[in-house]
Design an enzyme around this catalytic site. Structure first.
Site, mmCIF file in Angstrom:
data_model
loop_
_atom_site.group_PDB
_atom_site.id
_atom_site.type_symbol
_atom_site.label_atom_id
_atom_site.label_comp_id
_atom_site.label_asym_id
_atom_site.label_seq_id
_atom_site.Cartn_x
_atom_site.Cartn_y
_atom_site.Cartn_z
ATOM 1 N N GLU A 292 66.207 14.415 43.336
ATOM 2 C CA GLU A 292 65.280 13.764 42.185
ATOM 3 C C GLU A 292 65.840 12.514 41.526
ATOM 4 O OE1 GLU A 292 63.146 17.642 40.051
ATOM 5 O OE2 GLU A 292 65.053 16.984 39.609
ATOM 6 N N VAL A 293 64.770 11.580 41.773
ATOM 7 C CA VAL A 293 65.427 10.369 40.694
ATOM 8 C C VAL A 293 64.162 10.414 39.490
ATOM 9 C CG1 VAL A 293 65.448 7.720 40.310
ATOM 10 C CG2 VAL A 293 66.364 8.866 42.390
#
Length: 405
Positions: A292-293
């Site tokens: 995830e970013v």
């Protein structure tokens, strides 16, 4: 023995953008104390990248201001240099060499040129060897934090006898991690508490990294800057269907939240990706959250906190086996505009057992990719990425049909 994760909070199924008007490809400024970190000489953008570049305002002109979709604000975007961002990893001391491999992957492919910080979280104290080795590997500043007991334990409202019977039943049915207590604590922590840790309050953006992952391509742009400049809040590289037996009532809880808090449901959201019948049922598509970013201010928003609390009070982390992947995915799908979610095709990624490898040969060559395109999961039958492209009206890359099952 504590089990944080083996494959992620999602079950294993059974069966680029530049940061300015030019592509900023790194040549290798490795001095983390140099204020020019984050700057790089430019090169010509690819055709895919240029499409988004062309839509940006000219240098010195003001970008159009859009009304916020929820009650949080984005931080100021620095004109040059690094963003207010960190990598974050949940790990045990015994994960040292697995996370060391992940760090080397991230540093070699990206962070040796940016020197972003790295936060390590553990429900036990990190030992000195873990700190010594990881500090030596990370080009930015490392931080180590112990998770408070209230964020890694059964909440008072959980009937532990009922929860134990559920685990025993899932073990008999051989549901993956079905009998694990620590896995449930991990999923609940990643869903509702990692971003509340005091050390995380120093940052606006995060990139989640787990032990034993691989980055197959050079990341020649700053994903944090791409997210900020394009008003993105959440991103993914792999999507798939969740194991239905682990989340039988999660959509009931989501529907309850939608009914109680219609003010938090974004117009133009991703409901069509989550549901095939206008929200009556959940099709189990989710973003694989071991990568995830994302924007921490979104997770701290009243909308997300209320969403998490609604699900948490229903007990599904313990009475079923809810993973943080469907929790994050449903939240992003309902609370954000679909345009606020980014698919990072350029970030080639592996976490057992799935691979994202760019379909485009040009991208693979330009970014020095070492992945086999035949392993790309994007267009397989168990992937939900085709659904994402269809909902977004995105053209599938040339050659995608050759990578189907």
């Amino acid at each position: 023995m504590i089990l944080f994760f083996i494959s992620s909070s999602s079950s294993i199924p059974k069966p680029p953008l530049p940061g300015s008007n030019t592509i900023t490809k790194w040549k290798g400024n490795k001095n983390k104390n140099d204020p020019s970190s984050g700057l790089a000489p430019s090169s010509s953008p690819s055709s895919e990248e240029q499409k988004l570049v062309d839509d940006r305002p000219a240098p010195g002109s003001a970008a159009p201001v859009e009304a916020p979709t929820s009650n949080f604000t984005m931080g100021a975007i620095p004109a040059t240099g690094k963003m207010n961002a960190t990598f974050v990893t949940l790990a045990r001391n015994s994960d040292l060499w697995d996370i060391a491999d992940s760090i080397r992957q991230v540093e070699d492919r990206f962070n040796r040129n940016y020197h972003y910080d790295w936060v390590f979280l553990n429900d036990k104290e990190f030992d000195e060897n873990f700190k010594k080795v990881t500090t030596a590997l990370v080009s930015g500043t490392t931080h180590y934090s112990t998770i408070p007991k209230e964020h890694w334990s059964f909440p008072d409202f959980i009937d532990q006898d009922k929860a134990k019977k559920v685990r025993e039943d899932m073990a008999e049915r051989k549901i993956i991690y079905g009998d694990s207590v620590s896995y449930r604590h991990m999923c609940r922590f990643e869903s509702g508490f990692f971003f509340r840790q005091p050390v995380m309050q120093n940052y606006e953006w995060y990139w989640r990294v787990e032990p034993s992952v691989k980055l197959y391509c050079d990341v020649g742009f700053d994903p944090f800057r791409v997210m900020a400049e394009n008003k993105k809040k959440y991103s993914f590289v792999i999507s798939l269907y969740e194991y239905a037996e682990t989340i039988p009532t999660i959509w009931d809880s989501a529907k309850k939240f939608m009914k109680q808090h219609p003010e938090h449901i974004a117009e133009g959201n991703s409901m069509k990706w989550l549901s095939d019948d206008d929200g009556e049922s959940y099709n189990h598509c989710h973003f694989w959250s071991n990568f995830e970013v994302g924007n921490l201010n979104w997770l701290r928003s009243d909308a997300y906190i209320k969403f998490f609390e609604t699900l948490d009070q229903d007990g599904g982390f313990f009475y079923e086996r809810w993973g943080d992947a469907p929790v994050h995915s449903i939240a992003a799908g309902l609370l954000l505009k679909k345009e606020e979610i980014q698919f990072f095709d350029d970030i080639a990624y592996w976490h057992v057992p799935f691979t994202h490898c760019p379909t485009s040969e040009q991208k693979r060559l330009e970014n020095k990719c070492a992945c086999n395109p035949k392993d790309n999961f994007d267009w397989k039958g168990y992937s939900c990425t085709t659904r994402w492209f269809d909902m977004m009206g995105m053209e599938k890359p040339e050659g995608y049909q050759d990578q189907k099952d």
